[in-house]
Motif scaffolding. Structure first.
Motif, PDB file in Angstrom:
ATOM      1  N   ARG A 158       0.850  -1.174   0.141  1.00 32.03           N
ATOM      2  CA  ARG A 158       0.042   0.010  -0.024  1.00 32.03           C
ATOM      3  C   ARG A 158       0.900   1.264   0.181  1.00 32.03           C
ATOM      4  NH1 ARG A 158      -2.934   0.785   4.919  1.00 32.03           N
ATOM      5  NH2 ARG A 158      -2.797  -1.626   5.089  1.00 32.03           N
ATOM      6  N   THR A 159       1.897   1.268   0.945  1.00 37.01           N
ATOM      7  CA  THR A 159       2.975   2.535   0.848  1.00 37.01           C
ATOM      8  C   THR A 159       3.655   2.676  -0.508  1.00 37.01           C
ATOM      9  OG1 THR A 159       3.177   1.871   3.033  1.00 37.01           O
ATOM     10  CG2 THR A 159       4.894   3.435   1.988  1.00 37.01           C
ATOM     11  N   LEU A 160       4.013   1.571  -1.131  1.00 33.77           N
ATOM     12  CA  LEU A 160       4.584   1.672  -2.532  1.00 33.77           C
ATOM     13  C   LEU A 160       3.445   2.179  -3.411  1.00 33.77           C
ATOM     14  CD1 LEU A 160       6.911  -1.340  -2.476  1.00 33.77           C
ATOM     15  CD2 LEU A 160       7.659   0.946  -2.659  1.00 33.77           C
ATOM     16  N   ARG A 161       2.322   1.680  -3.394  1.00 32.05           N
ATOM     17  CA  ARG A 161       1.291   2.113  -4.282  1.00 32.05           C
ATOM     18  C   ARG A 161       0.880   3.449  -4.325  1.00 32.05           C
ATOM     19  NH1 ARG A 161      -1.925  -1.904  -3.389  1.00 32.05           N
ATOM     20  NH2 ARG A 161      -3.235  -0.847  -1.644  1.00 32.05           N
ATOM     21  N   GLU A 162       0.979   4.226  -3.065  1.00 33.19           N
ATOM     22  CA  GLU A 162       0.657   5.591  -2.853  1.00 33.19           C
ATOM     23  C   GLU A 162       1.854   6.523  -3.010  1.00 33.19           C
ATOM     24  OE1 GLU A 162      -1.119   5.802   0.889  1.00 33.19           O
ATOM     25  OE2 GLU A 162      -2.818   4.341   0.695  1.00 33.19           O
ATOM     26  N   ALA A 163       3.142   6.018  -2.632  1.00 36.86           N
ATOM     27  CA  ALA A 163       4.323   6.955  -2.859  1.00 36.86           C
ATOM     28  C   ALA A 163       5.095   6.992  -4.056  1.00 36.86           C
ATOM     29  CB  ALA A 163       5.075   6.689  -1.486  1.00 36.86           C
ATOM     30  N   ASP A 164       4.950   5.863  -4.451  1.00 37.22           N
ATOM     31  CA  ASP A 164       6.013   5.088  -5.787  1.00 37.22           C
ATOM     32  C   ASP A 164       5.143   5.831  -7.018  1.00 37.22           C
ATOM     33  OD1 ASP A 164       7.905   4.378  -7.559  1.00 37.22           O
ATOM     34  OD2 ASP A 164       7.202   2.115  -7.396  1.00 37.22           O
ATOM     35  N   LYS A 165       5.390   7.186  -7.448  1.00 38.82           N
ATOM     36  CA  LYS A 165       4.683   7.691  -8.443  1.00 38.82           C
ATOM     37  C   LYS A 165       5.140   7.101  -9.751  1.00 38.82           C
ATOM     38  CE  LYS A 165       2.235  10.043  -5.810  1.00 38.82           C
ATOM     39  NZ  LYS A 165       0.928   9.612  -5.674  1.00 38.82           N
TER      40      LYS A 165
END
Length: 194
Positions: A158-165
């Motif tokens: 979830r963190t990667l999905r939200e922050a990794d543009k």
């Protein structure tokens, strides 16, 4: 001002105060704290010395924060064996309350410097990115055995999905800064040490 202090002089106070944003009185108190931690009067602190700071000892990320004290300012791939007083003050300045999000306006505690420090705490392998493995390390330190491995993996996804543009499976400093832009990091990342 030499590399090692045997005594803090009035000439030392002003530049340290200006660089860090601490008042001269606060710099004197920090010097007293530095000397108290430097049990053997070496003129520098080691990681073991910093482990004596109660606020770091009880922090689940304390060991990572301590490690970040020893990252070379000029080459973040290098770790120092010890830090002198001015380095100690520079790092502690990042834990003062941020007075402005405008870069470079609050001594050593400018918003970008604080974000950069937090980024370094997360970037365990110091490759300039926060990877899936970096996130897992930090989460394990923060939650210990209170989450299952599946829960941790879900948080990382979830963190990667939200922050990794740019979808490269890692978070750059720019992406990290953008992700934290709406979080009050200036007030949340503080330690009462004076």
């Amino acid at each position: 001002m030499g590399n090692l202090f045997t005594q803090l002089t009035p000439e030392d106070l002003k530049p340290i105060s200006e660089e860090s944003g601490f008042s001269e009185s606060q710099v004197r108190r920090l010097y007293s704290r530095f000397c108290h931690l430097d049990k053997n009067n070496k003129g520098f602190l080691t990681k073991d010395d910093l482990r004596l700071i109660p606020e770091l000892a009880v922090n689940p990320l304390g060991s990572r924060i301590i490690e970040a004290f020893f990252i070379d300012e000029k080459d973040p791939h290098l770790l120092l064996e010890n830090i002198i007083f001015t380095q100690f003050v520079r790092v502690l300045a990042k834990f003062r309350k941020v007075n402005s999000k405008v870069e470079g306006t609050d001594g050593g505690n400018a918003f970008d410097k604080k974000i950069e420090f937090v980024f370094r705490v997360y970037d365990q392998d110091r490759d300039g990115y926060i990877s899936r493995a970096d996130l897992l390390w930090v989460l394990r330190d923060m939650v210990g055995l209170h989450c299952t491995e599946d829960q941790l993996q879900s948080i990382v996804r979830r963190t990667l999905r939200e922050a990794d543009k740019d979808d490269d499976e890692k978070i750059s400093f720019a992406e990290f800064k953008e992700a934290l832009n709406n979080i009050d990091v200036g007030n949340k990342m503080t330690i009462q040490f004076l």
